[in-house]
Design an enzyme around this catalytic site. Structure first.
Site, mmCIF file in Angstrom:
data_model
loop_
_atom_site.group_PDB
_atom_site.id
_atom_site.type_symbol
_atom_site.label_atom_id
_atom_site.label_comp_id
_atom_site.label_asym_id
_atom_site.label_seq_id
_atom_site.Cartn_x
_atom_site.Cartn_y
_atom_site.Cartn_z
ATOM 1 N N GLU A 186 -32.816 -69.490 37.151
ATOM 2 C CA GLU A 186 -33.530 -68.248 36.817
ATOM 3 C C GLU A 186 -34.674 -68.498 35.828
ATOM 4 O OE1 GLU A 186 -30.161 -64.781 37.438
ATOM 5 O OE2 GLU A 186 -30.361 -65.661 35.447
ATOM 6 N N GLU A 263 -26.715 -65.081 43.600
ATOM 7 C CA GLU A 263 -25.802 -64.393 42.688
ATOM 8 C C GLU A 263 -25.773 -62.923 43.069
ATOM 9 O OE1 GLU A 263 -26.358 -64.794 38.496
ATOM 10 O OE2 GLU A 263 -26.638 -66.981 38.574
#
Length: 779
Positions: A186, A263
């Site tokens: 991320e 995710e």
């Protein structure tokens, strides 16, 4: 997709009935690759159904039960981080044994026909201390984490090489079960630096991960910031998100790539002092069905959260908020490994997508649960009477400079003159108690921005001043990961216009290791007023899982039979600590409690169910005082407008820039015709047109905040989490206002607003007005 990632090795794998994997003892060489619109396992299309689980959050004797629970759920893959700071707690000393044996975990998954996706970071987030980065990196004063900083990159390369030694030979093409490896994590939420991400990619390859697809994950709003042409791109988002919208840009840029939600957030994590988080099961199941019907792969984060044992819990910032030890996450498999109603709702769905003619195996049995009678007879070792040898320093320095990573630290000085006014500590990281000659003067909590303590009376020359600081977990997200502990800068007494810095300190390191806490001078006695260690023996006729009830204790940590169990804090919401039966013994057991505040009653008993939702925080839940009403009648709006319908960021530029510190958004109506207003994230644009730092933002007013059904307070608009949001209550009519203190004056040129991620965008504001002032508004 122009550049397909291909693994050119070929062989035949006998496919298992459910997972498509053989648990044969001898190595079978296989292939996994990125094909046109799909993943390919040995040349055949495969949808990855991954269960995110974290090996250190599960006791090693329980790994197999958790893996089998994921398989019985209908998953074919396990997804896991590698926690750098767990494996290299001291620079240059690596440990991959016992509960840290990640290779053993992967081999156990292979034994049961499960593939593995490895996410080695080096940064992992995961609500884990410092996002998985080692604390000792912060000993270098000018280090720039997650950048091309030479020292940082040198250590990353060494770490990744060690990971490669453990796992590279477990890639599927070498007879193992690792099918994908992630590059960084991320990073789009941290910065834009393709050169850095490229360097991490190269380090991952140099570590031996050359045989399987490499991928990077980010949010749909920022994945292009650092996207590399030769990596697979995946996106992360939570339950309820608009699936079509989340993948829209990715499909435009790479129309032939396999799609994957790397995710899919099944629940959320808990913070000390905030309500327990839950997410709706039906919404989760609906989202997974939507993805499966579109041939989209996913990893369910978390399928089983487990427990952040010991001192490994992280924190968010802004505003600083530390994580609870329970990482239950409202996941389908509970903290203790129990199957939940959410589990069976998802299992029913995934059975429909299992290979034709197959039935999912039954979940394994849960481990036995026992009660433990109340432990009430203790030996006590007062903290101040059991201090280690001190270190000397003229000026204040953070914990890392005294070669300490975790725990508490005591700063002590003797006043050289009489002092009065305000004791200012710059800064407390994270929870401090101040004593004068052993008497408690007050407590300071970083969560509330408390760094100053008014002295009710003058302190005389010769007074012993003690500042005991507990490190509650380093920030695990965004720029604040440079989170040094203890006191980070200086201590001074402010009297009028005069500030006098205090010097000549003795420093006592109080680490959280069992070897340290067990070596105290314990004596029989009752609970003491103040910080102390408590030790007791308790007898068990049989072992089993239990939940240690800490409701009568103040704040601290617990060790049982040498295992660091985690943190407790009377404010909740977590009131129990999960105690795995595999760490208990028939016969005599030992428990040690460090209570920094002091118990109302020194008692611990073992319950058969956890208490994760008992909040006793005395601080107000909302940002509006009783009777307070924002008065905008005499104010002039700097901008008025209408937000567009739909998901995704919306940016607004002012016709004329304006200077100010206080920013007010006044929402006048919404698109649904009801009372709800909602915002997921918010940025204020500075003179250069870019978002200003949100590090020191504070909400000074919000007319309405929903706290009954979740943590939907106004500070969620700058918590850096796109799946959390501010929402007003449904019985409070428009208009709705939120006022932000930006921390200092800026030249404001506009703002950015992100609505909620759901398909129907609930609470989307339509008409609005904006006000910016140098001074606070009138209420």
């Amino acid at each position: 997709m122009k550049n397909l990632l291909s693994i050119g090795l070929s062989a035949l794998l006998a496919l298992g009935a459910v997972t498509g994997f053989s648990s044969c003892a001898e190595k079978q060489i296989s292939t996994f690759e990125v094909g046109k619109g799909t993943f390919l396992l040995n040349g055949e299309p495969m949808v990855v159904k991954a269960a995110e689980v974290h090996y250190p959050r599960i006791p090693e004797p329980y790994w197999e039960q958790r893996i089998l629970s994921c398989k019985a759920l209908g998953m074919n893959t396990l997804c896991l981080y590698v926690f750098w700071n767990l494996h290299e707690q001291e620079e240059g000393k690596f440990d991959f044994s016992g509960n840290k044996d990640i290779a053993a975990f992967c081999r156990l998954a292979q034994k049961h026909g499960m593939y593995v996706i490895v996410r080695p970071g080096p940064y992992v987030c995961a609500e884990w201390e410092m996002g998985g980065l080692p604390w000792w990196l912060l000993k270098k004063q000018d280090i720039q984490l997650r950048s091309l900083d030479p020292y940082y990159m040198e250590r990353v390369k060494i770490f990744m090489k060690e990971v490669g030694k453990q796992l590279a030979d477990l890639q599927i093409s070498r007879g193992g079960n690792i099918i994908m490896v992630q590059v960084e994590n991320e990073f789009g939420s941290y910065g834009t630096d393709k050169a850095y991400v490229s360097a991490i990619r190269d380090i991952v390859k140099e570590a031996g991960f050359t045989d399987v697809p490499l991928f990077q994950c980010d949010w749909s709003s920022n994945f292009t910031n650092n996207a590399l042409d030769d990596l697979l791109w995946t996106v992360n988002f939570g339950t309820g998100a608009n699936i079509e919208e989340q993948f829209k840009k990715l499909k435009e840029l790479r129309p032939e790539t396999p799609l994957m939600c790397s995710e899919f957030w099944s629940g959320w994590f808990d913070h000390w002092g905030r309500k327990h988080e839950t997410r709706d099961a039906a919404t989760m199941v609906s989202g997974i069905k939507d993805m499966l019907d579109r041939n989209i792969s996913f990893s369910l984060y978390m399928t089983h959260g487990g427990t952040t044992f010991g001192w490994w819990g992280g924190a968010n910032n802004p505003a600083y908020s530390a994580m609870c030890s329970s990482y239950d996450y409202d996941a389908p498999i509970s903290e203790a490994g129990w199957t939940t109603p959410k589990y069976f709702q998802l299992r029913e769905l995934l059975q429909q997508y299992a290979p034709e003619g197959t039935t999912l195996p039954e979940p394994p049995a849960a481990f036995p649960v026992i009660e433990v009678p109340a432990i009430t007879k203790w030996e006590v070792a007062p903290l101040f009477g059991n201090l280690p040898e001190p270190k000397q320093t003229e000026t204040i320095k953070p914990m890392e400079q005294f070669d300490q990573g975790w725990g508490s630290i005591l700063y002590r000085t003797t006043l050289k003159e009489n002092v009065s006014g305000v004791l200012h500590i710059d800064e407390v990281h994270d929870w401090a108690q101040v004593f004068a000659d052993g008497k408690l003067l007050g407590r300071l909590d970083r969560r509330h921005g408390e760094f100053s303590l008014p002295l009710k009376s003058a302190l005389k020359k010769g007074t012993q001043l003690d500042i005991l600081v507990e490190a509650m977990g380093r920030v695990n997200f965004d720029k604040s990961i440079h989170d040094r502990k203890g006191i980070t800068n200086k201590v001074e007494v402010i009297s009028g216009d005069k500030a006098t810095e205090l010097t000549d300190w003795k420093v006592y390191n109080l680490p959280p290791f069992y070897e340290f806490v067990s070596a105290k001078k314990y004596q029989s006695g009752n609970a003491v007023d103040g910080p102390a260690y408590y030790r007791a023996k308790f007898h068990l006729d049989k072992t089993g899982d239990t939940f240690l009830d800490m409701q009568t204790w103040g704040k601290g940590m617990v060790w049982v039979n040498g295992h660091a169990m985690g943190r407790f804090w009377e404010i909740g919401p977590q009131q129990t600590l999960y105690m795995p039966g595999c760490w208990l013994k028939e016969g005599e057991n030992e428990i040690i409690v460090l209570d920094l505040k002091g118990p109302s009653e020194a008692k611990v008993e073992g319950l058969t169910k956890p208490i994760l939702d008992m909040l006793r925080e005395k601080a107000p839940e909302t940002h509006r005082q009783d009777g307070q009403n924002l008065n905008l009648k005499s104010e002039t709006a700097v901008h008025k407008g209408t937000f567009a319908q739909g998901n995704g960021w919306q940016e607004v530029k002012f016709d004329t820039p304006v200077s100010g510190r206080y920013f007010c958004l006044n929402a006048l109506s919404n698109y649904e015709g009801n009372n709800i207003a909602s915002i997921a994230e918010f940025d204020v644009l500075g003179a250069d047109g870019k978002p200003v730092s949100r590090e020191n933002w504070k909400i000074v007013y919000a007319d309405s905040e929903e706290t009954r059904s979740g943590n939907r307070t106004a500070d969620k608009i700058f918590d850096l989490q796109e799946s959390t949001f501010w929402q007003t209550v449904d019985n409070t009519a428009y208009p709705h206002q939120v006022v932000i203190d930006l921390g200092k004056e800026y030249r404001v040129t506009g703002f950015r607003m992100l609505p909620r991620a759901e398909k129907n965008v609930p609470g989307l504001i339509r008409d609005y007005a904006v006000y910016v002032k140098k001074d606070n508004f009138k209420y």
